[in-house]
Every structure is written in structure tokens, then in C-alpha cells.
Design an enzyme around this catalytic site. Structure first.
Site, PDB file in Angstrom:
ATOM      1  N   ASP A   4     -11.210 -16.784  37.654  1.00  0.00           N
ATOM      2  CA  ASP A   4     -11.688 -15.658  36.857  1.00  0.00           C
ATOM      3  C   ASP A   4     -12.837 -14.963  37.575  1.00  0.00           C
ATOM      4  O   ASP A   4     -13.769 -15.621  38.060  1.00  0.00           O
ATOM      5  CB  ASP A   4     -12.161 -16.137  35.487  1.00  0.00           C
TER       6      ASP A   4
ATOM      7  N   ASP B 183      18.497 -23.207  26.300  1.00  0.00           N
ATOM      8  CA  ASP B 183      18.228 -22.099  27.219  1.00  0.00           C
ATOM      9  C   ASP B 183      18.959 -20.855  26.716  1.00  0.00           C
ATOM     10  O   ASP B 183      19.675 -20.195  27.459  1.00  0.00           O
ATOM     11  CB  ASP B 183      18.692 -22.469  28.633  1.00  0.00           C
TER      12      ASP B 183
END
EC number: 2.3.1.234
Length: 529
Positions: free
Chosen positions: A285, A447
């Protein structure tokens, strides 16, 4: 235009200063708890104590004054609310004092845009992996879309929690990486990939149990990395084939891990695509990434009043327009897939498909063999059970465990994704019925996406290799969740499409409301919860 960016979503407060062509300065300070993990209020206190110094030092490095700034950007979310408020207050104060415009930035957007700036990537699929975030993101129809993400905890949080229990202080990731380099034994950990999504809490639970029973921490660390990273690379590769992109970009603190970088690079090389690794100093960050995203937003016409800059701890990247990106032309991957190779064959005169489970060099060889065999066997079993339940699906002709292949009926038609992209929706009622039949039979697909549904005059469900028999409500909810998200990823009027499908699903499955309530619960688990 000179832009000052303030980042403060979690443990780091950072100030970055850029213009259109140069990175002028960056100054950061990380909150490091003496024991345990991040305590949000303590992190906010740290940020409030050092933010003036961080900004002053950045201005000194850039050799400018605060009045030379043309635009202020700050991280609006997602993140820890106390940290976000400190950052936003500082940004608003600068904006009011200088009279310069202010823009609130989505944190993941910053990671993508600084990555594109420093690597030269144009239109990539991004693997964004940090403490609280695990997402696969791609730009589709004017916005970045989340193609896949964690269903429970972020991979960085999982690693840090294990490290903390092992007596390793925050941040534990770098030490776990060192320990993993000394490990040699692959321990059995849950490999939890559900469509384009992942789950890591099972790995954490199993790893902590190994720790209690005296397994070497080096082997546990090695096994965590090999298992969790293989899951990430698998869904990343699947996202390439779904999106048609031909670039990969990595960002976030976990993207610093050398083993993960090697695995992504190997996958990209095998797939014949370009991979970009964000510079190490910009993976964590930082304020530069916020400044870069703010610059692009401002140049594309975004304007905000101070009153519009309230922080949002659950701010998602798919809520933000990104018109500065032009989607690249889709790469044709042919019949390649993330896990298999498809061959058109004839089986006793019948048109057929031979599906071969291919080895993946990025995975540990033992893990690779286990996954390939289990999924092949699972697909064979569930396809038979789907037929018994009256669900339209391919007939299995042959199962060859030695060549890791299944031969099955060739289903004519097109993928649901292609039909939706051309505006066809007349099949959605039948789709809801087929999913209801599947769930009534106690089967979860595992899926269920727009690329595992074939549409012709009817609807056919294919590739249930990650599925489950004797499925629970949570498993069924993951099916609906995955299908909804894959529809949203197309950038269409997803609400209408999903609504039509779910109406039919509800009408044909008496537990549908329980499933949909669980879908909502899964969504609430995202990020910092």
C-alpha cells in the site's frame, strides 16, 4: 498537473506525489503491533500521530510546497473504517486550505493503475493479493470487474494468522516465505477452488492442526504456499480464458512473494502471454498508487465536492467507472483451458469430445497429479448422476485414468456467455429449471459459470469436475453466487438476466430461498469482516 495521494486503508499511512510523467516522492509509515494482528483503533491512532510528518517529508522530497499541489486524492475504501477516516480528514483539510479539488479513490483501483503505469501493461487481468483482499480483476465494458475472489478470508490474513499462532510477529508473510524455502514435505491441505473463487479458512484450520501435532513449521509453511498459491494461479489462468485478455499484472503485498511470482511467470509462459510484476516498492500500500488513480479519474472528468467524500469500508472496484481504458481485442485461445485440452474425436461413429487433464508445471508435481485425477474422477461420477436427475448434460462414453482423459458426447451450440452478449435470454427459464433439478438431487456443480453452460434449443450443463454430491446449502449457494458473478462480469444488464433465472429456480426448488439467503451471507463476508 501535480497530484498528492494519501493511502490509509489498513496498517500503512502513505503520501505519494506525482505528475503526468514523473514520480516525485513517496513517504510511508507502517503500524506494527507489538503482539497479535492489526487493531483498527490502534492503527488509526498511529496514522493520526504520524500523518503530518509523512506529508511534510513527501513535500520536502518533491521540493514543492503544499500550495503547488493541483489535486488531492485519498483512499476512500475498502478498508478499516478508523484508518480510512483519518486519511479522509487529512485530505479534506488540505483541499479546503488550498482550494484544490479532491477525489476519493477505490483502493484496488490504485493498485491496478500504478501497476499499469510502472510496468507498461495495457489491459491486463490483475491478481490482487494482500492482507484483506484476494481478487482477480479485469476491465470489461467501462469498468473493472471482479472475476473471482476469496469467499472467506484474504490470503494475506490467512498467512498472518498462521504466523501469529506460530509466534511470528506481524507481518508474518516474509518469515513464512523464508521458512517455506526450507520445507520439503507436502502436507495434505484443503485445495478449495470454487469456480473463479477461492477459500482459505480450511487451509488455516488444517495448518494450525499440523502445528499442534508437532509437524515441522518449515513443511507447514511450504505446504501453505504450494497449495494456496496453486489455487490463485489456477483461477488467474481461468480468468484469462474467460476474459480473452493476454496480459497478467500482479499487485498487493502478497505479490512480493518470490514463489508466487515464479508460479505466475511459469503459467504465463506456458499460456503464451505476457506477465507483469509490479515493482516491489509499489506492491505494498502506498500513496503513489492513489495519486495515479486520482489523476486518471480527474482527467476523465470525475469531480467531487467535499460532501461527496465519505469513506466506504466496503467500496468495491466494480462500482467505479474506468473510461480511460480501451478493452484490447480478445485473444483466441482456441480449445485450450486452464485445466484441460479439448479434442474433437469420433466414438464409434458418434461426434465426441475427448477431454485430457493436462499437467501444470507451476504446481508441485504431487499436488498436480492429485488434483488432475480427483477432478477427472469427479467429473465422470457427477455427469452420470446429472443424467439420472434429468439434467441436460453430456453422455460419458469412456473414462481412461491412465491417460487422464474422459470421452463424452459432443454438445452442439454456444456458450451461455456468447448468447448473452448477443442479447439472447429466452433460455433463462429452462436454465433455472436445470439448476433446480441439479440441486434437488443433492448435486452442486462447483464451477457454475457462463462458460460451463451450453445453449442450443435447450440448456446443457457441462464440466462439473469441481462438483459435489450430497451437497449442502452452502455448496448450492456457491453455484448461484458463481453464476451471478460470471453474468455480472460480462458487463450486461445483469440484474434482469439473473432475475429471470432465479424466478424459475425458485419456482422449481423448495429450498431456493435458503440457498439465496446463503448467497447473501457469502457476499457479506467480503473484505474486513
Amino acid at each position: 498537473m501535480i497530484v498528492l495521494g494519501l493511502e490509509g486503508t489498513a496498517h500503512t499511512i502513505s503520501c505519494g506525489i506525482i505528475d503526468e510523467s514523473r514520480i516525485l516522492a513517496m513517504e510511508s509509515s507502517m503500524y506494527r503491533p507489538k503482539t497479535g494482528g492489526i487493531r483498527p483503533l490502534d492503527a488509526a491512532v498511529h496514522h493520526s500521530e504520524v500523518i503530518d510528518t509523512v506529508i511534510s517529508r513527501a513535500l520536502e522530497k518533491a521540493k514543492i510546497s503544499i500550495h503547488d499541489i493541483d489535486l488531492i486524492g485519498f483512499s476512500m475504501g475498502p478498508g478499516l473504517a478508523p484508518s480510512l477516516r483519518v486519511t479522509a480528514t487529512a485530505a479534506r483539510t488540505i483541499s479546503v486550505l488550498t482550494g484544490k479539488p479532491i477525489i476519493g479513490v477505490n483502493h484496488p483501483l490504485g493498485h491496478i493503475e500504478i501497476g499499469r503505469r510502472v510496468t507498461g501493461a495495457i489491459d491486463p487481468v490483475m491478481l490482487y493479493v494482500s492482507g484483506g483482499n484476494t481478487q482477480v480483476i479485469a476491465h470489461v465494458n467501462g469498468r473493472y470487474r471482479v472475476l473471482g475472489e476469496t469467499l472467506d478470508i484474504g490470503i494475506g490474513n490467512m498467512i498472518d494468522k498462521f504466523a501469529r499462532e506460530a509466534g511470528i510477529p506481524f507481518p508474518g508473510g516474509p518469515e513464512i516465505e523464508k521458512l517455506a524455502m526450507k520445507g520439503t514435505k507436502l502436507l495434505d491441505l484443503p485445495y478449495s477452488v470454487k469456480g473463479m473463487d477461492t477459500a482459505f479458512s480450511g487451509i488455516l484450520t488444517a495448518a494450525l492442526q499440523y502445528l499442534k501435532t508437532g509437524q515441522a513449521i518449515e513443511d507447514i509453511s511450504y505446504s501453505i504456499q504450494e497449495t494456496a498459491f496453486a489455487m490463485l494461479v489456477e483461477v488467474l489462468e481461468r480468468a484469462l480464458y474467460v476474459s480473452g485478455k493476454d496480459e497478467i499484472l500482479m499487485a498487493g503485498g502478497v505479490a512480493l512473494n518470490r514463489r508466487l511470482r515464479d508460479m505466475v511467470t511459469n503459467m504465463a509462459r506456458e499460456a503464451g502471454i505476457r506477465s507483469y510484476l509490479t515493482d516491489r516498492e509499489y506492491c505494498m500500500d502506498n500513496g503513489i498508487m492513489i495519486a495515479q488513480a486520482a489523476l486518471l479519474m480527474y482527467k476523465s472528468g470525475v469531480r467531487m465536492s467535499v460532501e461527496e467524500t465519505a469513506v466506504n469500508p466496503r467500496f468495491r472496484i466494480d462500482e467505479v467507472d474506468a473510461p480511460w481504458i480501451t478493452d484490447a481485442s480478445r485473444k483466441d485461445y482456441g480449445k485450450a483451458g486452464a485445466e484441460s485440452r479439448i479434442e474433437e474425436v469420433s466414438f464409434h461413429g458418434r461426434p465426441a469430445i475427448r477431454k485430457v487433464r493436462i499437467s501444470k508445471s507451476y504446481r508441485n508435481s504431487d499436488l498436480d497429479k492429485k488434483i488432475r485425477y480427483e477432478r477427472m474422477r469427479n467429473e465422470f461420477t457427477i455427469l452420470r448422476k446429472l443424467k439420472e436427475a434429468g439434467v441436460n448434460s453430456p453422455v460419458v462414453y469412456d473414462f481412461d485414468p491412465f491417460s487422464m482423459s474422459i470421452t463424452m458426447q459432443k454438445i452442439p451450440g454456444r456458450m451461455m456467455s456468447a448468447e448473452l452478449n448477443e442479447g439472447r435470454t429466452d433460455f433463462l427459464n429452462e436454465l433455472g429449471i436445470m439448476i433446480a433439478k441439479m440441486h434437488r438431487a443433492g448435486i452442486a456443480h462447483g464451477d457454475l459459470t457462463v462458460n460451463n453452460i451450453i445453449v442450443n434449443d435447450s440448456v446443457f450443463i457441462i464440466d462439473p469436475s469441481m462438483g459435489k454430491v450430497n451437497a449442502e446449502i452452502e455448496d448450492m449457494a456457491v453455484d448461484i453466487y458463481a453464476l451471478e458473478d460470471s453474468i455480472k462480469g460480462l458487463g450486461l444488464d445483469s440484474g434482469s438476466v439473473i432475475g429471470q433465472m432465479l424466478k424459475s429456480y425458485r419456482n422449481n426448488f423448495n429450498l431456493a430461498d435458503d440457498v439465496l439467503e446463503t448467497v447473501s451471507a457469502i457476499r457479506r463476508r467480503h473484505r474486513y469482516v
